[in-house]
Write a protein that holds these residues in place. Structure first.
Motif, PDB file in Angstrom:
ATOM      1  N   UNK A 164       0.169   2.665 -19.180  1.00 52.41           N
ATOM      2  CA  UNK A 164       1.335   2.793 -18.208  1.00 52.41           C
ATOM      3  C   UNK A 164       2.405   3.223 -18.613  1.00 52.41           C
ATOM      4  N   UNK A 165       2.989   2.622 -19.958  1.00 51.32           N
ATOM      5  CA  UNK A 165       4.129   2.915 -20.584  1.00 51.32           C
ATOM      6  C   UNK A 165       4.247   4.547 -21.138  1.00 51.32           C
ATOM      7  N   UNK A 166       3.508   4.916 -21.483  1.00 47.76           N
ATOM      8  CA  UNK A 166       2.977   6.302 -22.156  1.00 47.76           C
ATOM      9  C   UNK A 166       2.960   7.282 -20.893  1.00 47.76           C
ATOM     10  N   UNK A 180      -0.717  11.744 -15.580  1.00 48.35           N
ATOM     11  CA  UNK A 180      -2.145  11.331 -14.876  1.00 48.35           C
ATOM     12  C   UNK A 180      -3.273  10.950 -15.212  1.00 48.35           C
ATOM     13  N   UNK A 181      -3.230  11.705 -16.643  1.00 45.47           N
ATOM     14  CA  UNK A 181      -4.467  11.280 -17.403  1.00 45.47           C
ATOM     15  C   UNK A 181      -4.421   9.869 -17.935  1.00 45.47           C
ATOM     16  N   UNK A 182      -3.232   9.518 -18.385  1.00 42.45           N
ATOM     17  CA  UNK A 182      -2.873   8.018 -18.936  1.00 42.45           C
ATOM     18  C   UNK A 182      -3.074   7.089 -17.739  1.00 42.45           C
ATOM     19  N   UNK A 184      -5.182   7.472 -15.301  1.00 48.49           N
ATOM     20  CA  UNK A 184      -6.639   7.421 -14.871  1.00 48.49           C
ATOM     21  C   UNK A 184      -7.209   6.540 -16.041  1.00 48.49           C
ATOM     22  N   UNK A 185      -7.013   6.733 -17.442  1.00 46.13           N
ATOM     23  CA  UNK A 185      -7.508   5.967 -18.380  1.00 46.13           C
ATOM     24  C   UNK A 185      -7.386   4.637 -18.058  1.00 46.13           C
ATOM     25  N   UNK A 186      -5.918   4.251 -17.639  1.00 45.47           N
ATOM     26  CA  UNK A 186      -5.709   3.087 -17.572  1.00 45.47           C
ATOM     27  C   UNK A 186      -6.529   2.343 -16.282  1.00 45.47           C
ATOM     28  N   UNK A 187      -6.683   3.304 -15.125  1.00 52.24           N
ATOM     29  CA  UNK A 187      -7.244   2.602 -14.086  1.00 52.24           C
ATOM     30  C   UNK A 187      -8.825   2.282 -14.526  1.00 52.24           C
ATOM     31  N   UNK A 188      -9.479   3.091 -15.209  1.00 52.62           N
ATOM     32  CA  UNK A 188     -10.727   2.877 -15.503  1.00 52.62           C
ATOM     33  C   UNK A 188     -10.961   1.435 -16.128  1.00 52.62           C
ATOM     34  N   UNK A 198      -3.219  -4.572 -11.837  1.00 53.07           N
ATOM     35  CA  UNK A 198      -2.839  -3.318 -12.357  1.00 53.07           C
ATOM     36  C   UNK A 198      -3.205  -2.170 -11.592  1.00 53.07           C
ATOM     37  N   UNK A 199      -4.499  -2.254 -11.107  1.00 56.45           N
ATOM     38  CA  UNK A 199      -5.034  -1.115 -10.186  1.00 56.45           C
ATOM     39  C   UNK A 199      -4.229  -0.978  -9.108  1.00 56.45           C
ATOM     40  N   UNK A 200      -3.486  -1.681  -8.505  1.00 54.64           N
ATOM     41  CA  UNK A 200      -2.505  -1.338  -7.291  1.00 54.64           C
ATOM     42  C   UNK A 200      -1.422  -0.771  -8.006  1.00 54.64           C
ATOM     43  N   UNK A 201      -0.767  -1.344  -9.178  1.00 47.50           N
ATOM     44  CA  UNK A 201       0.389  -0.596 -10.054  1.00 47.50           C
ATOM     45  C   UNK A 201      -0.081   0.987 -10.338  1.00 47.50           C
ATOM     46  N   UNK A 202      -1.261   1.152 -10.813  1.00 51.29           N
ATOM     47  CA  UNK A 202      -1.488   2.662 -11.187  1.00 51.29           C
ATOM     48  C   UNK A 202      -1.805   3.283  -9.814  1.00 51.29           C
ATOM     49  N   UNK A 203      -2.345   2.751  -8.792  1.00 57.42           N
ATOM     50  CA  UNK A 203      -2.503   3.912  -7.677  1.00 57.42           C
ATOM     51  C   UNK A 203      -1.016   4.113  -7.122  1.00 57.42           C
ATOM     52  N   UNK A 204      -0.139   2.994  -7.202  1.00 53.52           N
ATOM     53  CA  UNK A 204       1.255   3.500  -6.715  1.00 53.52           C
ATOM     54  C   UNK A 204       2.018   4.526  -7.594  1.00 53.52           C
ATOM     55  N   UNK A 205       1.741   4.154  -8.863  1.00 56.50           N
ATOM     56  CA  UNK A 205       2.017   5.215  -9.978  1.00 56.50           C
ATOM     57  C   UNK A 205       1.775   6.648  -9.661  1.00 56.50           C
TER      58      UNK A 205
END
Length: 718
Positions: A164-166, A180-182, A184-188, A198-205
């Motif tokens: 997420x930081x990257x 977006x690639x980073x 999506x990797x975090x989401x998987x 974390x899934x919520x955070x990544x979808x928001x991002x």
């Protein structure tokens, strides 16, 4: 004011799930008084996290209490965790230097005990620290180090935080595909570990990225996915944030009713869970939307309620944004006293918190305030202060980037040296002997290869040298041809002026002298003689001006024209030329006025600029009809002074405008009183303005007058 999504993203990285725990602070504090010693450390950590966005002083108190307990127990892992909480609290209080010192202390302990998980967490905190201080390269370096460690440890939660930081750094730099690639990797990874937070955070991002790119449909789609996940996992506080983000998208899309609907949903949740900071944010955004809808009164009501909450929570950064928005409304509604009060408070807080970027925005509004109340002196000085601050920020940014690159270089160098040392220590004597044999073989092979390469280079350089010589000869021929063309054009111009422009005034003077002589011998009509004498004098003055321009132009073509730049007041040159042309304006019944203010300083050659101004005014007078007017004015923009000479004369057609300032066009027209011209004056103007680092152009329409504009730098460019 839209809350900064990128900062929210990184804050979420540093906060554990305890931030969203259902247990209240009140229950935690009650448990702290009754629990056994082994549990006190974790309770203090939990309380510090809970207080972190509510009361930074309380957060710091419990972080230090956790540090005291862990130090007494000499538990290095807990000491590191406490230090990270202390650093977070100092960052919330904007004590950046102290936060950095605490992180350094934590890193030294982690290195000493060689605990990779602690080092991973420290790198993540360093990544966030360098992000908020705008050292993006250093921030990216620490997040990547954290990712390497977390991958080797198979620590999924730390991998998610690092990615997420990257991703946020990529987003900040405009590298959206990488971001977006980073994400999506975090989401998987978060799907695999069923980490709903974390899934919520990544979808928001991901929704935030599409919102920034004005792809509103995609952003809403991801926000709604996050919304459903937050509902299903009963994460009410996250749901409030998602509603707020959806409202921001609708507001940017000018669907204000929809925006208000989602802001109200977010506000209701925040009121229900008593999240005062979230309430203040919602109220501010509702006020902003009401303002866009033209409801200034409702906007002020919501903003005043928001600022009252922020004052209570001592959230000074949010207060700055509140005061800025209120000042805009009060300026629009002409409530100048309230506008000034809010601007003053915002600037004072910006100075206190050292938020120079926001101070720039407030100074711009303050300049607008002074202008609206008619205090142009203070408006000017405020804008100067604004410009000086921007220049200072640019200079600081350059210095910080250089220091940042130097730090990264030293860090990489030290890392590589340590790596080499570790590798060397791992070799046995037998491995060293084998390496020596390989090295010797490689040396022999390299030597032979080098001989071949040297031979190829010699042949190649010989060919390059010949080609370079041919290229130099061609360039010299092209330069000679260019100079020859300029010389021919210059010669033709000289012949044209000598054959026509110089001969005409001489013939006029000779003819008028003969008329005066005849009149003296015959009728001796003194009025007529005086008239002839005035006409001869005008021809002589025109001839003198032409000769002066001709000599200056000849010097410039030969490269002999002296250039002595300095800083001077353009106002003085304008006033001098107004006096020179006063009699001529009276004779022609033309109004010649200037709006150039005193202290309009520029940097250039004073004599050249004086001649330039004189030529432009002379041309304006020449082509302005009786009863017309000429206006000289100036304006300041981006460290450049724009001076214009505008007349109400006969104008210039689009076709003829293209012929101005060109040596080979030989373009000139007759003035409104049949004044002749050589076209040399405008060529000189072009030569002089190029020499002084400015630009010159014309704006005109046939029979609608002309405006000649040129630019000069205010100060010497470094």
């Amino acid at each position: 004011m839209h809350f900064p999504f990128k900062v929210i993203t990184l804050l979420l990285i540093l906060l554990s799930n305890n931030l969203f725990a259902n247990q209240s602070i009140k229950n935690l504090r009650a448990e702290l008084h009754t629990c056994s010693d082994p549990s006190k450390f974790q309770l203090c950590i939990d309380l510090s996290k809970e207080y972190q966005k509510i009361n930074s002083d309380s957060s710091l108190y419990f972080a230090k209490e956790a540090l005291r307990i862990s130090t007494q127990k000499k538990n290095n892992i807990q000491i590191i965790e406490s230090l990270l909480e202390v650093s977070d609290s100092y960052q919330d209080q904007n004590q950046i230097k102290k936060a950095r010192e605490i992180l350094g202390k934590a890193k030294r302990i982690a290195n000493k005990i060689n605990d990779p998980l602690s080092l991973c967490k420290i790198h993540i905190h360093f990544g966030f620290y360098y992000y908020i201080t705008n050292y993006l390269d250093s921030s990216l370096y620490h997040y990547q180090k954290a990712l390497e460690i977390s991958q080797s440890l198979q620590e999924e939660s730390q991998q998610i935080s690092s990615l997420i930081g990257i991703g946020v750094i990529n987003w900040e730099r405009g590298e959206l595909d990488l971001a977006l690639q980073n994400y999506l990797n975090a989401y998987r990874i978060s799907e695999n570990s069923k980490d709903f937070s974390s899934q919520i955070t990544l979808l928001i991002n991901i929704g935030n990225i599409y919102a920034d790119e004005d792809q509103n449909e995609k952003s809403i789609l991801y926000y709604k996915q996050a919304m459903e996940l937050a509902k299903n996992s009963n994460r009410i506080s996250r749901l409030a944030s998602i509603y707020n983000n959806i409202a921001v998208v609708y507001q940017d899309n000018e669907d204000y009713q929809k925006a208000l609907e989602y802001y109200e949903k977010s506000l209701n949740i925040n009121r229900k869970i008593n999240n005062e900071q979230g309430i203040a944010l919602n109220l501010n955004n509702i006020g902003d939307t009401q303002l866009l809808m033209g409801n200034a009164t409702k906007a002020i009501e919501h903003l005043q309620e928001a600022i009252a909450i922020n004052r209570k929570l001592n959230l000074e950064t949010e207060i700055i944004y509140n005061t800025e928005t209120l000042a805009k409304i009060y300026l629009r509604t002409k409530k100048y006293a309230k506008a000034y009060s809010n601007l003053k408070e915002g600037i004072q807080l910006s100075d206190k918190l050292k938020i120079s970027g926001k101070k720039c925005d407030l100074l711009l509004l303050l300049g607008k305030y002074y202008h609206q109340i008619g205090n142009n002196t203070k408006a000017y000085s405020t804008l100067i202060e604004h410009n000086d601050l921007i220049e200072t920020l640019h200079a600081q940014s350059r210095s910080e980037k250089i220091a940042q690159l130097q730090t990264k270089f030293e860090s990489d160098k030290k890392e590589k040296e340590n790596e080499i040392l570790r590798v060397k220590n791992q070799f046995t004597q037998k491995q060293l002997e084998e390496e020596q044999l390989r090295t010797t073989s490689l040396f022999i092979f390299s030597f032979l290869a080098l001989l071949v390469i040297v031979l190829i280079i010699i042949l190649f350089r010989s060919k390059v040298k010949v080609n370079t010589h041919i290229k130099e000869i061609n360039e010299k021929l092209e330069e000679s041809n260019r100079k020859l063309q300029i010389t021919n054009a210059t010669k033709d111009k000289f012949f044209s002026i000598i054959a026509h422009d110089l001969r005409s005034p001489f013939n006029a003077i000779l003819g008028l002298n003969n008329l005066i002589k005849d009149e003296l011998e015959n009728s001796r009509d003194l009025d007529l003689i005086q008239n002839y004498n005035n006409m001869a004098n005008e021809s002589a003055q025109g001839l003198f001006s032409l000769l002066e321009n001709l000599l200056q132009w000849a010097k410039s073509q030969q490269g002999k024209l002296e250039f002595h730049p300095s800083q001077f007041d353009l106002y003085e040159i304008i006033e001098t030329n107004l006096k020179i042309f006063k009699s001529k304006t009276i004779d022609k019944s033309v109004q010649l006025n200037s709006q150039v203010a005193q202290n309009t300083f520029v940097y250039g050659d004073r004599n050249m600029i004086d001649s330039l101004v004189r030529n432009l005014i002379s041309n304006a007078l020449k082509y302005t009809l009786k009863g017309g007017n000429i206006l000289i004015s100036s304006k300041l923009e981006n460290n450049q002074v724009y001076l214009s000479v505008k007349d109400s004369g006969i104008g210039i057609s689009k076709e003829n405008q293209k012929k101005l300032f060109q040596l080979d066009s030989n373009f000139t027209t007759t003035g409104t009183n049949d004044e002749n011209g050589s076209g040399l004056g405008l060529l000189l103007c072009k030569e002089f303005i190029d020499k002084n680092g400015g630009q010159i152009w014309v704006e005109s329409e046939k029979n609608k007058g002309s405006k000649f504009v040129f630019t000069l730098p205010r100060t010497k460019e470094i």
